[in-house]
Design an enzyme around this catalytic site. Sequence first.
Site, short mmCIF file in Angstrom:
data_model
loop_
_atom_site.label_atom_id
_atom_site.label_comp_id
_atom_site.label_asym_id
_atom_site.label_seq_id
_atom_site.Cartn_x
_atom_site.Cartn_y
_atom_site.Cartn_z
N LYS A 205 18.59 33.07 -15.93
CA LYS A 205 19.07 34.27 -15.24
C LYS A 205 20.54 34.42 -15.61
O LYS A 205 21.35 33.55 -15.28
CB LYS A 205 18.95 34.13 -13.73
CG LYS A 205 17.53 34.12 -13.20
CD LYS A 205 17.51 34.00 -11.69
CE LYS A 205 16.08 33.89 -11.19
NZ LYS A 205 16.03 33.59 -9.74
N ASP B 156 15.13 26.59 -12.12
CA ASP B 156 15.80 27.88 -11.90
C ASP B 156 17.16 27.56 -11.27
O ASP B 156 18.18 27.44 -11.98
CB ASP B 156 14.91 28.76 -10.99
CG ASP B 156 15.56 30.05 -10.53
OD1 ASP B 156 16.75 30.26 -10.78
OD2 ASP B 156 14.87 30.88 -9.88
N SER C 289 6.63 38.54 -9.66
CA SER C 289 6.85 37.48 -8.69
C SER C 289 6.30 37.99 -7.35
O SER C 289 6.80 38.98 -6.81
CB SER C 289 8.36 37.20 -8.60
OG SER C 289 8.63 36.29 -7.58
N ASP D 143 6.48 29.22 -7.59
CA ASP D 143 7.93 29.04 -7.43
C ASP D 143 8.23 28.63 -5.99
O ASP D 143 7.96 29.38 -5.05
CB ASP D 143 8.65 30.36 -7.76
CG ASP D 143 10.17 30.22 -7.73
OD1 ASP D 143 10.68 29.11 -7.49
OD2 ASP D 143 10.85 31.24 -7.98
N LYS E 218 5.07 32.79 -4.90
CA LYS E 218 6.07 32.05 -4.14
C LYS E 218 5.32 31.09 -3.21
O LYS E 218 4.33 31.50 -2.58
CB LYS E 218 6.92 33.02 -3.31
CG LYS E 218 7.83 33.89 -4.17
CD LYS E 218 8.93 33.07 -4.82
CE LYS E 218 9.97 33.97 -5.49
NZ LYS E 218 11.07 33.17 -6.06
N GLY F 117 14.43 36.93 -12.62
CA GLY F 117 14.91 38.18 -12.03
C GLY F 117 15.51 37.94 -10.67
O GLY F 117 15.28 36.89 -10.05
N LYS G 145 3.31 35.15 -10.63
CA LYS G 145 4.01 33.99 -10.06
C LYS G 145 3.89 34.08 -8.54
O LYS G 145 4.20 35.11 -7.95
CB LYS G 145 5.47 34.05 -10.51
CG LYS G 145 6.46 33.27 -9.66
CD LYS G 145 7.81 33.16 -10.36
CE LYS G 145 8.98 33.39 -9.43
NZ LYS G 145 10.28 33.34 -10.13
N GLU H 93 7.96 26.02 -10.58
CA GLU H 93 9.39 26.32 -10.63
C GLU H 93 10.11 25.72 -9.42
O GLU H 93 9.73 25.93 -8.27
CB GLU H 93 9.53 27.85 -10.64
CG GLU H 93 10.92 28.38 -10.87
CD GLU H 93 10.92 29.92 -10.97
OE1 GLU H 93 9.84 30.53 -11.19
OE2 GLU H 93 12.00 30.51 -10.83
O1 OSB Z 1 13.58 32.38 -7.48
O2 OSB Z 1 13.11 33.62 -9.09
C1 OSB Z 1 13.54 33.49 -7.95
C2 OSB Z 1 14.26 36.93 -6.43
C3 OSB Z 1 15.45 36.68 -5.79
C4 OSB Z 1 15.98 35.42 -5.84
C5 OSB Z 1 15.32 34.39 -6.52
C6 OSB Z 1 14.13 34.64 -7.17
C7 OSB Z 1 13.57 35.92 -7.10
C8 OSB Z 1 12.28 36.28 -7.66
C9 OSB Z 1 12.03 37.75 -7.95
O3 OSB Z 1 11.39 35.48 -7.88
C10 OSB Z 1 12.04 38.06 -9.40
C11 OSB Z 1 12.15 39.55 -9.65
O4 OSB Z 1 13.28 40.07 -9.77
O5 OSB Z 1 11.12 40.20 -9.75
MG MG Z 2 12.90 31.02 -8.98
#
Ligand code: OSB
Ligand code: MG
Length: 373
Positions: free
Chosen positions: A264, A240, A136, A190, A164, A292, A162, A215
């Site tokens: 998750k 999510d 991510s 995402d 953001k 994650g 992925k 996402e």
């Molecule tokens: O939206 O998936 C998410 C991390 C913290 C809170 C929300 C998200 C995330 C990530 C990181 O996208 C995923 C990772 O642990 O590598």
């Molecule tokens: Mg997410």
Amino acid sequence: MRIAEAELRTVALPLLTPFRTSLGTQTVRRALLVRVRGTEGEEGWGECVAEDEPTYSPEYLEGAADLIRRFLLPALFALPDLDPAGVAPALAHLRGHPMAKAAVETAVLDAVLKARGLSLAAYLGGVRRSVRVGVSVGIATGLDALLDTVDRHVSAGYARIKLKIEPGWDLEPVRLVRETFGAGLMLTADANTAYTPADARHLARLDAYDLTLLEQPFAPDDLDGHARLAARMDTPICLDESITSARAATAAIRARACSIVNIKPGRVGGYLEARRIHDLALAADVPVWCGGMLETGLGRMANLALASLPGFTLPGDISATARYYERDITAPVVLDGDSIAVPEGPGIGVTPDPAALEAFTSGPPERLTPDTL
Ligand code: OSB
Ligand code: MG
């Protein structure tokens, strides 16, 4: 066996690079760790994924610690038998707080499975010895920096990138990454709820970049908005933040608000509820993947067990330690090709390293027994 003793501690691990999303920027991952010891000596650990601030979800670290201390552990101390399947029912009268509940259920699972000599993956019904994983990638300071970061992760072997996104950082970074790395790169985006249905026309332009999924563009409770977006986009919508339980997953799938689910364990109250979501999604032909929360090695090792179930057909957000931290609280989680090995040892398959715990723990660990309550 009963719980004889529990311990709560907060560790603070500096991130190698700041992680920016539409929700904010993190430079340090603080994590709440729960350790339980059973009356026959077996120990288990769980990591609570609640963050410092209630931005991703309504839970936050200090609140989770308070809840675990005052309500969850007292309810568990009263249990005559430590069956992992009995933990959630014993806590069901306490409303909400899935991340706090997941942490204590995981600690109990780890202790009981370690005593039985059974791995979490075997207990959950895992079918894979290693799982494909992705990264991510946070919102970058600029497009050059983004390309450098993506290049580093693609070169390391990750199976999926992925990105953001948020308003002002969406079409251009996605287009540039697609153009630079070509059609062969598995790419997703995402939004962490940064858009509203008024942005639907804009978001539909992402269809040009062959994303595997988009996402959580809208608010967690906007199933209808997601369903209407899904109907007008070719890109599959994945939820999510909206998926807080098996019931919520059923409602989202029925409403056609998503065609892919990010699972998750913390967000849904634990690995057993996570498995229920996996099962119902598999029955509905909906692919799932393991999300994650920037977990330490402890949480990521447990997530690998979940991701070894048959319905986890898309690469998860379970990256190697080197993507997050200089030093982990467990043995480093390492990438092998585009995959990470599923731990085979009993329980989660790892135990935090005492020296690392010592180095990262902030404040004195809090010890709780049935007598201290
Ligand atoms: O939206 O998936 C998410 C991390 C913290 C809170 C929300 C998200 C995330 C990530 C990181 O996208 C995923 C990772 O642990 O590598
Ligand atoms: Mg997410």
